[in-house]
Design a protein around this motif. Structure first.
Motif, PDB file in Angstrom:
ATOM      1  N   LEU A  84      -2.536   1.741   6.685  1.00  0.00           N
ATOM      2  CA  LEU A  84      -2.652   3.075   6.636  1.00  0.00           C
ATOM      3  C   LEU A  84      -2.908   3.750   7.700  1.00  0.00           C
ATOM      4  CD1 LEU A  84      -5.057   5.712   5.067  1.00  0.00           C
ATOM      5  CD2 LEU A  84      -6.715   4.785   6.683  1.00  0.00           C
ATOM      6  N   ARG A  89      -1.951   8.338   4.824  1.00  0.00           N
ATOM      7  CA  ARG A  89      -2.939   8.111   3.710  1.00  0.00           C
ATOM      8  C   ARG A  89      -2.533   7.738   2.425  1.00  0.00           C
ATOM      9  NH1 ARG A  89      -1.246  12.757  -0.590  1.00  0.00           N
ATOM     10  NH2 ARG A  89      -2.953  11.923  -1.170  1.00  0.00           N
ATOM     11  N   GLU A  92      -1.701   7.573  -4.929  1.00  0.00           N
ATOM     12  CA  GLU A  92      -3.123   6.690  -6.398  1.00  0.00           C
ATOM     13  C   GLU A  92      -2.460   5.984  -7.043  1.00  0.00           C
ATOM     14  OE1 GLU A  92      -4.325  10.461  -8.495  1.00  0.00           O
ATOM     15  OE2 GLU A  92      -4.532  11.780  -6.508  1.00  0.00           O
ATOM     16  N   TYR A 192     -12.393   7.766  -0.560  1.00  0.00           N
ATOM     17  CA  TYR A 192     -11.918   9.372  -0.362  1.00  0.00           C
ATOM     18  C   TYR A 192     -10.744   9.478   1.593  1.00  0.00           C
ATOM     19  CZ  TYR A 192     -13.423  14.010   1.415  1.00  0.00           C
ATOM     20  OH  TYR A 192     -12.890  15.719   1.870  1.00  0.00           O
ATOM     21  N   GLU A 193     -11.159   8.521   1.885  1.00  0.00           N
ATOM     22  CA  GLU A 193     -10.932   8.158   2.950  1.00  0.00           C
ATOM     23  C   GLU A 193      -8.571   7.953   2.798  1.00  0.00           C
ATOM     24  OE1 GLU A 193     -11.326   6.897   7.577  1.00  0.00           O
ATOM     25  OE2 GLU A 193     -12.498   6.886   5.881  1.00  0.00           O
ATOM     26  N   PHE A 194      -8.921   6.871   1.727  1.00  0.00           N
ATOM     27  CA  PHE A 194      -7.051   6.719   1.326  1.00  0.00           C
ATOM     28  C   PHE A 194      -6.222   7.317   0.991  1.00  0.00           C
ATOM     29  CE2 PHE A 194      -8.138   1.640   2.248  1.00  0.00           C
ATOM     30  CZ  PHE A 194      -8.383   1.605   2.744  1.00  0.00           C
ATOM     31  N   LEU A 195      -6.898   8.185   0.151  1.00  0.00           N
ATOM     32  CA  LEU A 195      -6.435   9.628  -0.168  1.00  0.00           C
ATOM     33  C   LEU A 195      -6.741  10.413   0.893  1.00  0.00           C
ATOM     34  CD1 LEU A 195      -7.766   8.889  -3.911  1.00  0.00           C
ATOM     35  CD2 LEU A 195      -5.670   8.964  -3.166  1.00  0.00           C
ATOM     36  N   TYR A 196      -7.097  11.301   1.366  1.00  0.00           N
ATOM     37  CA  TYR A 196      -7.159  12.076   2.362  1.00  0.00           C
ATOM     38  C   TYR A 196      -7.047  11.850   2.903  1.00  0.00           C
ATOM     39  CZ  TYR A 196      -9.479  15.320  -1.534  1.00  0.00           C
ATOM     40  OH  TYR A 196      -9.520  15.953  -3.163  1.00  0.00           O
ATOM     41  N   GLY A 197      -6.897  11.280   3.697  1.00  0.00           N
ATOM     42  CA  GLY A 197      -6.572  10.489   5.465  1.00  0.00           C
ATOM     43  C   GLY A 197      -7.569  10.758   6.450  1.00  0.00           C
ATOM     44  N   VAL A 226      -4.858  15.737  -4.418  1.00  0.00           N
ATOM     45  CA  VAL A 226      -5.896  14.709  -4.931  1.00  0.00           C
ATOM     46  C   VAL A 226      -6.114  15.087  -6.528  1.00  0.00           C
ATOM     47  CG1 VAL A 226      -7.725  12.755  -5.137  1.00  0.00           C
ATOM     48  CG2 VAL A 226      -6.387  14.387  -2.852  1.00  0.00           C
TER      49      VAL A 226
END
Length: 268
Positions: A84, A89, A92, A192-197, A226
């Motif tokens: 990460l 990020r 999907e 959430y964190e993995f998609l938005y950083g 997202v």
């Protein structure tokens, strides 16, 4: 009470206190000092019975005078935390594949009455085939329910507390009795964190973070993009009432997972 290499003969075994999935607990007294302790007895076969493609296997353990060693399966690609940091990020497709694998691993653990409670990027590992791995760092519980005393405070005292306090479910922040559904909440936080950083509830002060968690104060920024399906999954996991959170089976059946997860486990 001096710390040394004890044997069972060093203790007077008293009354039976309780029993969990993996062993029994007895009241005991150390003979030399007279110190009263709780003696928990684990059964080796039960400690090593987690056998799932997405759970790191414990092969054996041994000890010397000062250390205890665990012999674990090797995941050569390392931690999600490092991945990460490099990618900032996840796509999907990649994340949906990871979430599907993790949901399967957790479903297996929960069936074995094991709650993880410590799902974070540095406990999620990858092997050479990019399959998803889950380290089983938490212990067993009886009937899949537990009381985690001082959950929020003790978690934040750990060296890597930044990952911990922002991952806690509302019931853990409130120091309430909780069950395996705390793991489902953490899946929502990680999605959430993995998609938005960035994490969904982070604030300058950890207690502000706790307040945001208790309010389920989730904001979906317009950038980066997202998909609505991914937001829907996150929204159904980040629910304060644990009984209304999406189950692991429903996660696997969610349209976002079905459309994006790679059955091969690669996710690229």
């Amino acid at each position: 009470m001096a710390i040394e290499e004890w044997q069972l003969d060093d203790f007077e075994i008293g009354k039976f206190i309780g029993e969990g999935k993996f062993g029994k607990v007895y009241l005991a007294r150390e003979k030399q000092s007279g110190y009263v302790v709780a003696l928990k007895v684990f059964f080796k076969k039960k400690l090593e019975n987690l056998d799932h493609p997405n759970v790191l296997r414990l092969f054996a353990w041994f000890h010397d005078e000062t250390r205890v060693f665990l012999v674990l399966e090797y995941a050569a690609q390392g931690e999600h935390y490092k991945l990460l940091k490099n990618l900032l990020r996840f796509s999907e497709k990649r994340l949906a594949t990871y979430v599907a694998s993790l949901a399967k691993a957790l479903a297996y653990c929960h069936k074995k009455h094991v709650i993880h409670r410590d799902i974070k990027p540095d406990n999620l590992l990858l092997d050479y085939e990019h399959a998803h791995w889950l380290t089983h760092t938490s212990g067993p519980t009886e009937n899949s329910r537990l009381w985690m005393g001082c959950a929020a405070t003790s978690a934040c005292k750990k060296t890597n507390y930044v990952w911990h306090h922002r991952l806690l479910a509302p019931e853990m922040v409130q120091n309430k009795a909780h069950d395996q559904i705390v793991d489902n909440w953490t899946l929502g936080v990680l999605c959430y964190e993995f998609l938005y950083g960035v994490p969904p509830f982070e604030a300058e002060d950890k207690y502000d973070t706790f307040r945001r968690i208790l309010k389920v104060d989730v904001v979906f920024p317009s950038s980066p993009f997202v998909s609505p399906e991914a937001k829907d999954l996150i929204s159904k996991l980040l629910v304060k009432d644990s009984s209304k959170r999406l189950s692991l089976q429903k996660i696997l059946e969610h349209p976002w997972i079905v459309q994006n997860a790679d059955p091969s486990g690669c996710g690229f």
